[in-house]
Design a protein around this motif. Structure first.
Motif, PDB file in Angstrom:
ATOM      1  N   ASN A  94       0.823  -1.204   0.000  1.00 38.52           N
ATOM      2  CA  ASN A  94       0.000   0.000   0.000  1.00 38.52           C
ATOM      3  C   ASN A  94       0.860   1.258   0.000  1.00 38.52           C
ATOM      4  O   ASN A  94       1.971   1.268   0.539  1.00 38.52           O
ATOM      5  CB  ASN A  94      -0.928   0.030   1.220  1.00 38.52           C
ATOM      6  N   ALA A  95       0.297   2.302  -0.594  1.00 37.79           N
ATOM      7  CA  ALA A  95       0.936   3.615  -0.612  1.00 37.79           C
ATOM      8  C   ALA A  95       0.014   4.613   0.069  1.00 37.79           C
ATOM      9  O   ALA A  95      -1.157   4.740  -0.314  1.00 37.79           O
ATOM     10  CB  ALA A  95       1.222   4.060  -2.047  1.00 37.79           C
ATOM     11  N   THR A  96       0.526   5.322   1.061  1.00 37.92           N
ATOM     12  CA  THR A  96      -0.305   6.298   1.772  1.00 37.92           C
ATOM     13  C   THR A  96      -0.450   7.599   0.997  1.00 37.92           C
ATOM     14  O   THR A  96      -1.406   8.353   1.221  1.00 37.92           O
ATOM     15  CB  THR A  96       0.296   6.607   3.151  1.00 37.92           C
ATOM     16  N   THR A  97       0.498   7.882   0.094  1.00 43.24           N
ATOM     17  CA  THR A  97       0.463   9.149  -0.643  1.00 43.24           C
ATOM     18  C   THR A  97       0.168   8.942  -2.123  1.00 43.24           C
ATOM     19  O   THR A  97      -0.839   9.418  -2.638  1.00 43.24           O
ATOM     20  CB  THR A  97       1.793   9.918  -0.475  1.00 43.24           C
ATOM     21  N   GLU A  98       1.042   8.199  -2.820  1.00 39.40           N
ATOM     22  CA  GLU A  98       0.830   8.020  -4.265  1.00 39.40           C
ATOM     23  C   GLU A  98       1.444   6.733  -4.774  1.00 39.40           C
ATOM     24  O   GLU A  98       2.477   6.267  -4.265  1.00 39.40           O
ATOM     25  CB  GLU A  98       1.459   9.181  -5.062  1.00 39.40           C
TER      26      GLU A  98
END
Length: 532
Positions: free
Chosen positions: A243-247
């Protein structure tokens, strides 16, 4: 489940550069997923080694196009780097940005902030140029750029002949103009190739906040609603999700980025429906606007032995001399890339006083990289049209993420492209006939003296023209609603997803595309840091 601030898909020219720049912030955790492996191989380090690496499946994904009517139904090889550094690890090392107006064209096409004046600081910040300093060049960047380090009598004679035909000398194609003839610059650090891996990624991998996973093939983008949350990938036969919290940032290039978007439900509605893919966002231009430079090679046989590299490679004493010159001085034939000399010229079709044909000259001849040099003393002048108008497309043919997409190049789909190429061939022949060069060669091998009329020459072009490996444009940026990404390279219609690679180019630069791809990543990194 592992979580990062940014997930970068692809460690090629753009991905490696972007990862290095984003990880400069110690509070930012970056993951890079690269489908290929390490660049620990001599042929990836030795400048002239691209002859061995570009068609080597260990380092290159050998895509092939669909049969193309414009080139007599031939399928075109489309190798792309499959190794850290991507195509910057296997290409011909030529470093040339393109015409200033190329980037002004981008801005006119809706890529606000990508005009030449705006992108020049990013070109400068990424390079350390070994030549004369100027307002156009950088001196403190990670990527090292060097002037030509090899002298060849036939190349010098060709330059004299080109000048006699009316072309001006140009000491720096990355300076005020590309017009004229001279030596090409190469991405060299000392005696070795400098790639995005060696210049950017490897130094950055010492940072605790940067993780690089090799042989990790991304199979899809994960979403929550309209927001990209991460990616799925396969490594060593095991499937994973991160998963990516920003992009999530796609840096897969002009082939793999549109393929991954289409597989993830972002693309032309009918195409996705045909393959039973749930529509995430209707984006009709994903995979469209495909552009490439297609080159025509001319070959003459030199009348004097010992000038062509075809002779040198069969002479053990010359081979030893070449090795010593490279080892001691970092110079000589082993330090060259895909072109020694050449330049940009204007045919009768040139618009707005801009060159429309690019020339590349080498004192050798070969059928294609990886094949043995010809046994006769060959000399090659290749050239391509700077601003092709033909457009192709890339579309998935299956939902299998490991299957190659369908690549339709549509070379010479617009008559103007063939007309300009024909004129380029005439100019090259005119240079060959100048007294400064004419006495050096005995026969024209390609296209051959039997090809005299325009129709004969067009037939030769369709039969012999090949790619220069400059595929771009399949995720066009712009501010209109049909553009795939906006001028900040964010994928329109969804959130948390960006594209940073050659696919975002609205129009192909006039010259080699690697330098412009570096610049895209450099500028994108600054935009992301600035919160844009």
């Amino acid at each position: 489940m592992l979580v990062y601030d940014y997930i970068i898909v692809g460690a090629g020219t753009a991905g490696a550069t972007l990862a290095a720049r984003l990880s400069e912030n110690p509070t930012c955790n970056v993951l890079v997923l690269e489908g290929g492996g390490s660049d620990r191989n001599l042929w990836l380090k030795l400048p002239v080694g691209y002859y061995k690496s570009i068609y080597n499946t260990t380092f290159s994904h050998l895509y092939r196009s669909e049969p193309d009517q414009g080139i007599n139904g031939r399928k075109m090889d489309c190798p792309r780097g499959r190794v850290i550094g991507g195509s910057s690890s296997i290409n011909g090392l030529i470093y040339i940005r393109g015409q200033h107006e190329d980037f002004d064209d981008w801005a006119k096409l809706g890529a606000d902030g990508w005009d030449y004046e705006s992108v020049l600081p990013h070109f400068r910040s990424l390079e350390t140029y070994a030549g004369e300093p100027s307002q156009f060049r950088g001196s403190y960047g990670p990527l090292h750029v060097s002037d030509l380090r090899n002298k060849n009598a036939a190349c010098d004679a060709w330059l004299d002949a080109a000048q006699a035909s009316g072309l001006p000398r140009n000491a720096d194609f990355n300076g005020e103009t590309t017009h004229g003839i001279g030596g090409y610059q190469l991405t060299l650090r000392g005696r070795w190739r400098d790639s995005s891996a060696t210049a950017f990624l490897k130094p950055a991998m010492k940072r605790a906040n940067l993780t690089v996973k090799l042989r990790a093939h991304v199979t899809g983008i994960t979403f929550e609603g309209r927001r990209a949350t991460g990616v799925s990938f396969r490594q060593n036969g095991q499937d994973h999700t991160v998963n990516a919290t920003t992009e999530v940032i796609l840096c897969g290039g002009a082939v793999q980025t549109p393929q991954l978007l289409q597989l993830s439900g972002i693309g032309p509605v009918d195409l996705l429906k045909e393959h039973g893919i749930n529509l995430r966002h209707a984006a009709p231009e994903v995979g469209e606007n495909l552009q490439d430079h297609i080159q025509m090679r001319t070959i003459v046989e030199l009348s004097q032995r010992g000038v062509s590299l075809n002779d040198h490679v069969r002479n053990p004493f010359r081979l030893a001399q070449m090795g010593l010159d490279w080892l001691i001085n970092g110079a000589g034939p082993l330090s060259v890339g895909a072109g020694q000399v050449g330049g940009a010229i204007k045919t009768k079709y040139a618009k707005d006083d801009r060159p429309d044909v690019q020339l590349f000259v080498m004192p050798l001849s070969v059928d294609k990289p990886g094949k043995p040099l010809h046994k006769y003393p060959g000399f090659t002048t290749s050239f391509w049209q700077c601003h092709p108008e033909s457009r192709g497309q890339i579309q998935i043919g299956t939902t299998d993420p490991f299957a190659d997409p369908k690549i339709r190049m549509n070379y010479f789909g617009v008559q103007h492209d063939l007309d300009v190429t024909l004129e380029g061939l005439k100019v090259v022949r005119e240079i060959y006939q100048q007294p400064e060069f004419r006495e050096l060669w005995s026969r024209e091998v390609i296209p051959g003296n039997t090809h005299r009329t325009d129709e004969d020459l067009k037939t030769a072009i369709r039969a012999n023209a090949t790619t220069v490996y400059h595929l771009v444009g399949t995720c066009r940026m712009g501010k209109d609603e049909t553009a795939v990404v906006d001028p900040n390279l964010r994928v329109q219609g969804v959130e948390g997803l960006r594209v940073v690679d050659a696919s975002v180019m609205p129009r192909i630069p006039s010259a080699n595309t690697n330098s412009a791809t570096y610049m895209i990543a450099e500028k994108a990194a600054q935009m992301i840091k600035d919160g844009n």
